[in-house]
Design a protein around this motif. Structure first.
Motif, PDB file in Angstrom:
ATOM      1  N   GLU A  18       0.747  -1.142   0.016  1.00 57.90           N
ATOM      2  CA  GLU A  18       0.003   0.145   0.091  1.00 57.90           C
ATOM      3  C   GLU A  18       0.906   1.189   0.033  1.00 57.90           C
ATOM      4  O   GLU A  18       1.767   1.365   0.870  1.00 57.90           O
ATOM      5  N   VAL A  19       0.650   2.217  -0.862  1.00 58.79           N
ATOM      6  CA  VAL A  19       1.094   3.431  -0.991  1.00 58.79           C
ATOM      7  C   VAL A  19       0.533   4.315  -0.078  1.00 58.79           C
ATOM      8  O   VAL A  19      -0.647   4.512  -0.109  1.00 58.79           O
ATOM      9  N   GLY A  20       1.242   5.139   0.940  1.00 58.61           N
ATOM     10  CA  GLY A  20       0.594   5.874   2.006  1.00 58.61           C
ATOM     11  C   GLY A  20       0.336   7.404   1.435  1.00 58.61           C
ATOM     12  O   GLY A  20       0.988   7.653   0.256  1.00 58.61           O
ATOM     13  N   ASP A  21      -0.033   8.112   2.283  1.00 62.63           N
ATOM     14  CA  ASP A  21      -0.534   9.719   1.701  1.00 62.63           C
ATOM     15  C   ASP A  21       0.955   9.987   1.848  1.00 62.63           C
ATOM     16  O   ASP A  21       1.957   9.777   2.860  1.00 62.63           O
ATOM     17  N   LEU A  22       1.328  11.084   1.002  1.00 62.60           N
ATOM     18  CA  LEU A  22       2.427  11.945   1.106  1.00 62.60           C
ATOM     19  C   LEU A  22       2.351  13.084   1.960  1.00 62.60           C
ATOM     20  O   LEU A  22       1.642  14.011   1.772  1.00 62.60           O
ATOM     21  N   ALA A  23       3.704  13.117   3.129  1.00 65.03           N
ATOM     22  CA  ALA A  23       3.712  14.038   4.031  1.00 65.03           C
ATOM     23  C   ALA A  23       5.179  14.182   4.393  1.00 65.03           C
ATOM     24  O   ALA A  23       5.479  13.812   5.378  1.00 65.03           O
ATOM     25  N   PRO A  24       6.068  14.389   3.568  1.00 60.55           N
ATOM     26  CA  PRO A  24       7.109  14.153   3.679  1.00 60.55           C
ATOM     27  C   PRO A  24       8.057  15.295   4.474  1.00 60.55           C
ATOM     28  O   PRO A  24       7.216  16.397   4.496  1.00 60.55           O
ATOM     29  N   ARG A  25       9.192  15.128   5.183  1.00 59.91           N
ATOM     30  CA  ARG A  25       9.788  16.109   5.989  1.00 59.91           C
ATOM     31  C   ARG A  25      11.004  16.843   4.958  1.00 59.91           C
ATOM     32  O   ARG A  25      11.680  16.142   4.764  1.00 59.91           O
ATOM     33  N   ARG A  26      10.783  17.957   4.784  1.00 63.97           N
ATOM     34  CA  ARG A  26      11.780  18.821   3.897  1.00 63.97           C
ATOM     35  C   ARG A  26      13.120  19.419   4.785  1.00 63.97           C
ATOM     36  O   ARG A  26      12.499  19.888   5.952  1.00 63.97           O
ATOM     37  N   THR A  27      14.181  18.910   4.140  1.00 63.67           N
ATOM     38  CA  THR A  27      15.510  19.762   4.716  1.00 63.67           C
ATOM     39  C   THR A  27      15.899  20.517   3.583  1.00 63.67           C
ATOM     40  O   THR A  27      16.392  19.987   2.621  1.00 63.67           O
ATOM     41  N   VAL A  35      12.093  13.629   2.934  1.00 61.14           N
ATOM     42  CA  VAL A  35      12.235  12.341   3.532  1.00 61.14           C
ATOM     43  C   VAL A  35      10.700  11.895   3.999  1.00 61.14           C
ATOM     44  O   VAL A  35      10.158  12.809   4.723  1.00 61.14           O
ATOM     45  N   HIS A  36      10.381  10.745   3.592  1.00 58.47           N
ATOM     46  CA  HIS A  36       8.983  10.128   4.259  1.00 58.47           C
ATOM     47  C   HIS A  36       9.339   8.430   4.687  1.00 58.47           C
ATOM     48  O   HIS A  36       9.162   7.924   4.066  1.00 58.47           O
ATOM     49  N   PRO A  37       9.313   8.531   5.964  1.00 59.68           N
ATOM     50  CA  PRO A  37       9.551   7.225   6.385  1.00 59.68           C
ATOM     51  C   PRO A  37       8.403   6.202   6.279  1.00 59.68           C
ATOM     52  O   PRO A  37       7.164   6.605   6.477  1.00 59.68           O
ATOM     53  N   HIS A  94      12.981  -0.311   4.107  1.00 60.78           N
ATOM     54  CA  HIS A  94      11.541  -0.843   4.187  1.00 60.78           C
ATOM     55  C   HIS A  94      10.363   0.184   4.050  1.00 60.78           C
ATOM     56  O   HIS A  94       9.716   0.714   4.875  1.00 60.78           O
ATOM     57  N   GLY A  95      10.568   0.516   2.739  1.00 61.96           N
ATOM     58  CA  GLY A  95       9.467   1.514   2.247  1.00 61.96           C
ATOM     59  C   GLY A  95       9.622   3.111   2.498  1.00 61.96           C
ATOM     60  O   GLY A  95       8.991   3.602   1.864  1.00 61.96           O
ATOM     61  N   ASP A  96      10.881   3.393   2.929  1.00 65.87           N
ATOM     62  CA  ASP A  96      11.013   4.688   2.933  1.00 65.87           C
ATOM     63  C   ASP A  96      11.340   5.562   1.407  1.00 65.87           C
ATOM     64  O   ASP A  96      11.776   4.752   0.802  1.00 65.87           O
ATOM     65  N   LEU A  97      11.001   6.746   1.641  1.00 67.70           N
ATOM     66  CA  LEU A  97      11.222   7.397   0.375  1.00 67.70           C
ATOM     67  C   LEU A  97      11.938   8.706   0.560  1.00 67.70           C
ATOM     68  O   LEU A  97      11.913   9.203   1.770  1.00 67.70           O
ATOM     69  N   ILE A  98      12.808   9.019  -0.300  1.00 66.56           N
ATOM     70  CA  ILE A  98      13.804  10.271  -0.309  1.00 66.56           C
ATOM     71  C   ILE A  98      13.450  10.894  -1.577  1.00 66.56           C
ATOM     72  O   ILE A  98      13.696  10.140  -2.724  1.00 66.56           O
ATOM     73  N   VAL A  99      13.307  12.150  -1.467  1.00 68.74           N
ATOM     74  CA  VAL A  99      13.172  12.863  -2.855  1.00 68.74           C
ATOM     75  C   VAL A  99      14.083  13.939  -2.910  1.00 68.74           C
ATOM     76  O   VAL A  99      14.249  14.726  -1.808  1.00 68.74           O
TER      77      VAL A  99
END
Length: 189
Positions: A17-26, A36-38, A169-174
């Motif tokens: 399942e793909v979660g909602d995107l709520a990344p933390r920007r640096t 980064v969105h763990p 384990h499913g972390d996203l980094i953009v």
């Protein structure tokens, strides 16, 4: 194909399942940034197993310095006209497109998949400066599946601190803005 892999105790089950995107920007120097969105992908271990077993992986060789060497990982590339190899990746790209369309000004067009078979597979310090990324701000999204890895970033011109992000384990980094031109990255186990 043998791959070293330690499944997550927190990622049990067969549903992906793909979660909602709520990344933390640096914000980084020189107009670069990372989001980064763990644990963005639930069921990441299941998706990893599906991709490991079904993607048409291939090895490559590249010129480096004064010789041609084996690339220490397996690869599979999907152009913008190619169907992605799993519905979860199609859903993930659509979610990225919705979230980043205003900043990127276009869709995420291509997808490159990398299979690191064990702790010896890695990449050297680099920036993805092929095509537009060599002269324009762009974005590179990485979804980490399988064994956790560390992503290190350092300013290309030196003089700054090296940043470390432990991903898995499913972390996203953009990586966005000028990141591919002004920062170098390395991913290792």
């Amino acid at each position: 194909m043998v791959t070293a892999f330690q499944a997550s105790l927190l990622d049990a089950g067969d549903d992906v399942e793909v979660g909602d995107l709520a990344p933390r920007r640096t914000l980084l120097a020189n107009g670069a940034w990372i989001d980064v969105h763990p644990r963005w992908i639930g069921g990441a271990d299941t998706l990893f197993a599906r991709l490991r077993d079904s993607v048409p992986w291939h090895a490559e060789r590249r010129p480096m310095y004064d010789r041609v060497v084996d690339v220490p990982r397996l690869l599979s590339f999907f152009d913008e006209t190619d169907a992605l190899p799993d519905p979860a990746l199609t859903e993930a790209r659509a979610s990225l497109d919705r979230h980043y369309a205003g900043e990127l000004g276009e869709r995420f067009a291509t997808a490159g998949l990398c299979l690191y078979r064990d702790g010896r597979d890695s990449v050297a310090w680099h920036g993805d400066r092929i095509g537009r990324g060599n002269t324009h701000d762009t974005m590179v999204a990485i979804i980490v599946l399988g064994a956790p890895r560390a992503l290190l970033l350092r300013p290309r011109e030196g003089g700054g601190a090296t940043l470390r992000h432990d991903l898995g384990h499913g972390d996203l980094i953009v990586m966005g803005g000028s990141c591919q031109r002004t920062w170098e990255q390395v991913l290792y186990s």
